[in-house]
Design a protein around this motif. Structure first.
Motif, PDB file in Angstrom:
ATOM      1  N   ILE A 105       0.531  -1.389  -0.169  1.00 55.20           N
ATOM      2  CA  ILE A 105      -0.103   0.104   0.133  1.00 55.20           C
ATOM      3  C   ILE A 105       1.050   1.396  -0.393  1.00 55.20           C
ATOM      4  CG2 ILE A 105      -1.544   1.000   1.546  1.00 55.20           C
ATOM      5  CD1 ILE A 105      -2.562  -1.553   2.176  1.00 55.20           C
ATOM      6  N   LEU A 106       1.705   1.337   0.866  1.00 57.46           N
ATOM      7  CA  LEU A 106       2.689   2.922   0.751  1.00 57.46           C
ATOM      8  C   LEU A 106       3.269   2.423  -0.781  1.00 57.46           C
ATOM      9  CD1 LEU A 106       4.766   1.834   4.100  1.00 57.46           C
ATOM     10  CD2 LEU A 106       2.901   3.950   3.171  1.00 57.46           C
ATOM     11  N   ILE A 107       4.501   1.278  -1.352  1.00 58.14           N
ATOM     12  CA  ILE A 107       4.556   1.789  -2.371  1.00 58.14           C
ATOM     13  C   ILE A 107       3.640   2.194  -3.742  1.00 58.14           C
ATOM     14  CG2 ILE A 107       5.324   0.248  -4.678  1.00 58.14           C
ATOM     15  CD1 ILE A 107       6.977  -1.913  -2.126  1.00 58.14           C
ATOM     16  N   ALA A 108       2.239   1.700  -3.273  1.00 57.05           N
ATOM     17  CA  ALA A 108       0.812   2.594  -3.828  1.00 57.05           C
ATOM     18  C   ALA A 108       1.156   4.035  -4.089  1.00 57.05           C
ATOM     19  CB  ALA A 108      -0.337   1.692  -4.297  1.00 57.05           C
ATOM     20  N   ILE A 109       1.011   4.206  -3.118  1.00 63.28           N
ATOM     21  CA  ILE A 109       0.597   5.692  -2.786  1.00 63.28           C
ATOM     22  C   ILE A 109       2.388   6.911  -2.980  1.00 63.28           C
ATOM     23  CG2 ILE A 109       1.216   6.951  -0.733  1.00 63.28           C
ATOM     24  CD1 ILE A 109      -0.873   5.160   1.301  1.00 63.28           C
ATOM     25  N   LEU A 110       3.397   5.872  -3.187  1.00 66.73           N
ATOM     26  CA  LEU A 110       4.818   6.369  -3.483  1.00 66.73           C
ATOM     27  C   LEU A 110       4.756   6.524  -4.623  1.00 66.73           C
ATOM     28  CD1 LEU A 110       7.511   4.801  -1.103  1.00 66.73           C
ATOM     29  CD2 LEU A 110       6.293   7.689  -0.514  1.00 66.73           C
ATOM     30  N   LEU A 111       3.814   5.992  -5.691  1.00 64.96           N
ATOM     31  CA  LEU A 111       3.983   5.580  -7.338  1.00 64.96           C
ATOM     32  C   LEU A 111       2.683   6.931  -7.264  1.00 64.96           C
ATOM     33  CD1 LEU A 111       4.900   1.715  -7.934  1.00 64.96           C
ATOM     34  CD2 LEU A 111       6.547   3.648  -8.249  1.00 64.96           C
ATOM     35  N   LEU A 112       1.171   6.659  -6.638  1.00 65.23           N
ATOM     36  CA  LEU A 112       0.596   7.539  -7.042  1.00 65.23           C
ATOM     37  C   LEU A 112       0.326   8.901  -7.192  1.00 65.23           C
ATOM     38  CD1 LEU A 112      -1.974   5.129  -6.126  1.00 65.23           C
ATOM     39  CD2 LEU A 112      -1.140   5.698  -8.541  1.00 65.23           C
ATOM     40  N   VAL A 113       1.333   8.985  -5.700  1.00 63.10           N
ATOM     41  CA  VAL A 113       1.145  11.230  -5.850  1.00 63.10           C
ATOM     42  C   VAL A 113       2.056  11.799  -6.965  1.00 63.10           C
ATOM     43  CG1 VAL A 113       2.437  12.247  -4.266  1.00 63.10           C
ATOM     44  CG2 VAL A 113       1.004  10.545  -3.514  1.00 63.10           C
ATOM     45  N   PRO A 114       3.780  10.811  -6.972  1.00 62.70           N
ATOM     46  CA  PRO A 114       4.254  11.639  -8.779  1.00 62.70           C
ATOM     47  C   PRO A 114       3.453  11.680  -8.991  1.00 62.70           C
ATOM     48  CG  PRO A 114       5.730  10.208  -6.678  1.00 62.70           C
ATOM     49  CD  PRO A 114       4.049  10.164  -6.054  1.00 62.70           C
ATOM     50  N   LEU A 115       2.842  10.236  -9.762  1.00 66.72           N
ATOM     51  CA  LEU A 115       1.832  10.341 -11.531  1.00 66.72           C
ATOM     52  C   LEU A 115       1.060  11.281 -10.811  1.00 66.72           C
ATOM     53  CD1 LEU A 115       1.774   8.557 -13.677  1.00 66.72           C
ATOM     54  CD2 LEU A 115      -0.072   7.279 -12.289  1.00 66.72           C
ATOM     55  N   ALA A 116      -0.024  11.484  -9.754  1.00 66.63           N
ATOM     56  CA  ALA A 116      -0.939  12.654 -10.057  1.00 66.63           C
ATOM     57  C   ALA A 116      -0.332  14.419 -10.424  1.00 66.63           C
ATOM     58  CB  ALA A 116      -1.551  12.373  -8.894  1.00 66.63           C
ATOM     59  N   LEU A 117       0.840  14.306  -9.571  1.00 66.90           N
ATOM     60  CA  LEU A 117       1.316  15.824  -9.452  1.00 66.90           C
ATOM     61  C   LEU A 117       1.858  15.613 -11.209  1.00 66.90           C
ATOM     62  CD1 LEU A 117       3.286  15.333  -5.897  1.00 66.90           C
ATOM     63  CD2 LEU A 117       1.638  17.257  -7.583  1.00 66.90           C
ATOM     64  N   ALA A 118       3.049  14.616 -11.919  1.00 68.23           N
ATOM     65  CA  ALA A 118       2.483  14.977 -13.431  1.00 68.23           C
ATOM     66  C   ALA A 118       2.218  15.650 -14.584  1.00 68.23           C
ATOM     67  CB  ALA A 118       3.167  13.742 -13.560  1.00 68.23           C
ATOM     68  N   ALA A 119      -0.118  14.426 -13.865  1.00 73.77           N
ATOM     69  CA  ALA A 119      -0.489  14.710 -14.935  1.00 73.77           C
ATOM     70  C   ALA A 119      -1.100  15.967 -14.971  1.00 73.77           C
ATOM     71  CB  ALA A 119      -1.568  13.208 -14.395  1.00 73.77           C
ATOM     72  N   ALA A 120      -1.171  16.686 -13.885  1.00 73.26           N
ATOM     73  CA  ALA A 120      -1.588  17.810 -12.819  1.00 73.26           C
ATOM     74  C   ALA A 120      -1.156  18.703 -13.592  1.00 73.26           C
ATOM     75  CB  ALA A 120      -1.535  17.779 -12.053  1.00 73.26           C
ATOM     76  N   THR A 121       0.627  19.272 -14.263  1.00 74.09           N
ATOM     77  CA  THR A 121       2.051  19.858 -15.015  1.00 74.09           C
ATOM     78  C   THR A 121       1.091  19.534 -16.215  1.00 74.09           C
ATOM     79  OG1 THR A 121       2.928  19.232 -12.807  1.00 74.09           O
ATOM     80  CG2 THR A 121       4.071  19.888 -15.186  1.00 74.09           C
ATOM     81  N   PHE A 122       0.863  18.380 -16.699  1.00 77.98           N
ATOM     82  CA  PHE A 122       1.208  18.379 -17.988  1.00 77.98           C
ATOM     83  C   PHE A 122      -0.416  18.499 -18.116  1.00 77.98           C
ATOM     84  CE2 PHE A 122      -1.178  15.944 -21.283  1.00 77.98           C
ATOM     85  CZ  PHE A 122      -0.598  16.237 -22.440  1.00 77.98           C
ATOM     86  N   GLN A 123      -1.920  18.908 -17.498  1.00 76.47           N
ATOM     87  CA  GLN A 123      -2.891  19.488 -17.939  1.00 76.47           C
ATOM     88  C   GLN A 123      -2.552  20.959 -18.084  1.00 76.47           C
ATOM     89  OE1 GLN A 123      -5.561  18.383 -18.647  1.00 76.47           O
ATOM     90  NE2 GLN A 123      -4.985  16.193 -18.947  1.00 76.47           N
ATOM     91  N   ILE A 124      -1.840  22.184 -17.251  1.00 71.82           N
ATOM     92  CA  ILE A 124      -1.692  22.769 -17.219  1.00 71.82           C
ATOM     93  C   ILE A 124      -0.786  22.938 -18.469  1.00 71.82           C
ATOM     94  CG2 ILE A 124       0.153  24.715 -15.663  1.00 71.82           C
ATOM     95  CD1 ILE A 124      -0.646  23.337 -13.421  1.00 71.82           C
ATOM     96  N   ILE A 125       0.730  22.933 -18.665  1.00 66.31           N
ATOM     97  CA  ILE A 125       1.291  22.458 -19.945  1.00 66.31           C
ATOM     98  C   ILE A 125       0.749  23.055 -21.154  1.00 66.31           C
ATOM     99  CG2 ILE A 125       3.229  22.217 -21.452  1.00 66.31           C
ATOM    100  CD1 ILE A 125       4.384  20.451 -18.758  1.00 66.31           C
ATOM    101  N   ALA A 126      -0.258  21.820 -21.261  1.00 62.71           N
ATOM    102  CA  ALA A 126      -1.407  21.146 -22.636  1.00 62.71           C
ATOM    103  C   ALA A 126      -1.760  22.630 -22.221  1.00 62.71           C
ATOM    104  CB  ALA A 126      -2.251  20.389 -22.644  1.00 62.71           C
ATOM    105  N   GLY A 127      -2.645  23.361 -21.941  1.00 65.07           N
ATOM    106  CA  GLY A 127      -3.374  24.223 -21.193  1.00 65.07           C
ATOM    107  C   GLY A 127      -2.897  25.723 -21.980  1.00 65.07           C
ATOM    108  N   VAL A 128      -1.231  25.724 -21.230  1.00 67.63           N
ATOM    109  CA  VAL A 128      -0.920  26.606 -21.784  1.00 67.63           C
ATOM    110  C   VAL A 128      -0.084  26.889 -23.212  1.00 67.63           C
ATOM    111  CG1 VAL A 128       1.330  28.117 -21.669  1.00 67.63           C
ATOM    112  CG2 VAL A 128      -0.126  27.507 -19.568  1.00 67.63           C
ATOM    113  N   LEU A 129      -0.238  25.463 -23.751  1.00 68.75           N
ATOM    114  CA  LEU A 129       0.505  25.654 -25.244  1.00 68.75           C
ATOM    115  C   LEU A 129      -1.123  25.896 -25.867  1.00 68.75           C
ATOM    116  CD1 LEU A 129       2.729  22.621 -25.308  1.00 68.75           C
ATOM    117  CD2 LEU A 129       3.075  24.429 -25.459  1.00 68.75           C
ATOM    118  N   GLY A 130      -1.945  25.199 -25.913  1.00 68.34           N
ATOM    119  CA  GLY A 130      -2.977  25.341 -26.700  1.00 68.34           C
ATOM    120  C   GLY A 130      -3.134  24.593 -28.011  1.00 68.34           C
TER     121      GLY A 130
END
Length: 256
Positions: A105-130
């Protein structure tokens, strides 16, 4: 290469201990099989009675499908690393099983948190590029990079699972520190494991139907079960081998 040697060692570990594979997995797999049947019938009954079977089926799925697998994994790690042979009625070390689940469970959390942050970052970049074209190319490159990063991180963190099975302290920290500086090895090992899944997927996707002779259908089913069973233990053995090599500094065996 080290990755090939690790995979070879894991494979030899499996084929050299087939009797222990049977002893460790026979009873848990039987529990999984009959548990799955019980879950299906319970879900049907609950759905007919209340129209919502999820509150019944989820605990049953955890009990009958997840726990037997963890039971198998823990006993395999302990057999290899602690030289703890198992009979056809394998031990059920509940403390180790609970540690294993908690670590997973701890490993899953350690993997999912950076993945969620990366996905959110990508959404911001994609929104800026257009631009749809640039966004598609960026999404493809980003997806490949994330997949490879997760592959490496999951293998490195996965070394904590056999550590948890044998009761080693600070399993995740120990695993991460011991495997540092070997990104290339873990990357290649992850790719090799993925390639190994291709023939397995082809076997499991062999079409059968009413026109397929009964004996052929049975043979395909048995072959599928056998292949998945072996691959499960090879995957567990890869983690065991990684722990033995990087943490305990054991030698790798690359020939029979």
């Amino acid at each position: 290469m080290l990755a090939i040697n690790i995979l070879t060692h894991a494979f030899l570990q499996v084929i050299g201990n087939l009797r222990q594979l049977v002893n460790i997995s026979a009873l848990p797999l039987l529990i999984q099989f009959f548990g799955a049947i019980a879950t299906i019938f319970t879900a049907i009954g609950a759905n007919n009675a209340t129209g919502n079977a999820s509150f019944v089926t989820l605990p049953l799925l955890v009990a009958f499908l997840l726990l037997p697998f963890v039971w198998i994994a823990v006993n395999w790690h302990r057999f290899v690393l602690l030289n703890q042979p198992q009979s056809i009625l394998p031990r059920l070390p509940m403390n180790a099983v609970l540690r294993y689940i908690g670590t997973a469970i701890l490993i899953a959390i350690l993997l999912l948190v950076p993945l969620a942050l990366a996905a959110a970052t990508f959404q911001i970049i994609a929104g800026v590029l257009g631009s749809a074209g640039i966004t598609f190319v960026l999404a493809f490159a980003f997806g490949i990079a994330i997949m490879l990063a997760l592959m490496v991180a999951s293998l490195r963190l996965g070394v904590a699972l056999p550590a948890a099975a044998i009761g080693a302290p600070d399993a995740i920290t120990t695993a991460w520190k011991a495997t540092a500086g070997n990104t290339g090895t873990f990357l290649l090992l992850g790719v090799l494991m993925a390639l190994l899944q291709i023939p397995i997927n082809l076997i499991t996707m062999v079409p059968t139907g009413p026109a397929t002779p009964f004996l052929v259908s049975i043979l395909i089913l048995l072959l599928t079960i056998a292949v998945l069973w072996i691959y499960m233990f090879i995957s567990l053995s890869v983690l065991t081998t990684l722990y033995g090599y990087f943490v305990e500094r054991r030698q790798l065996r690359t020939s029979i």
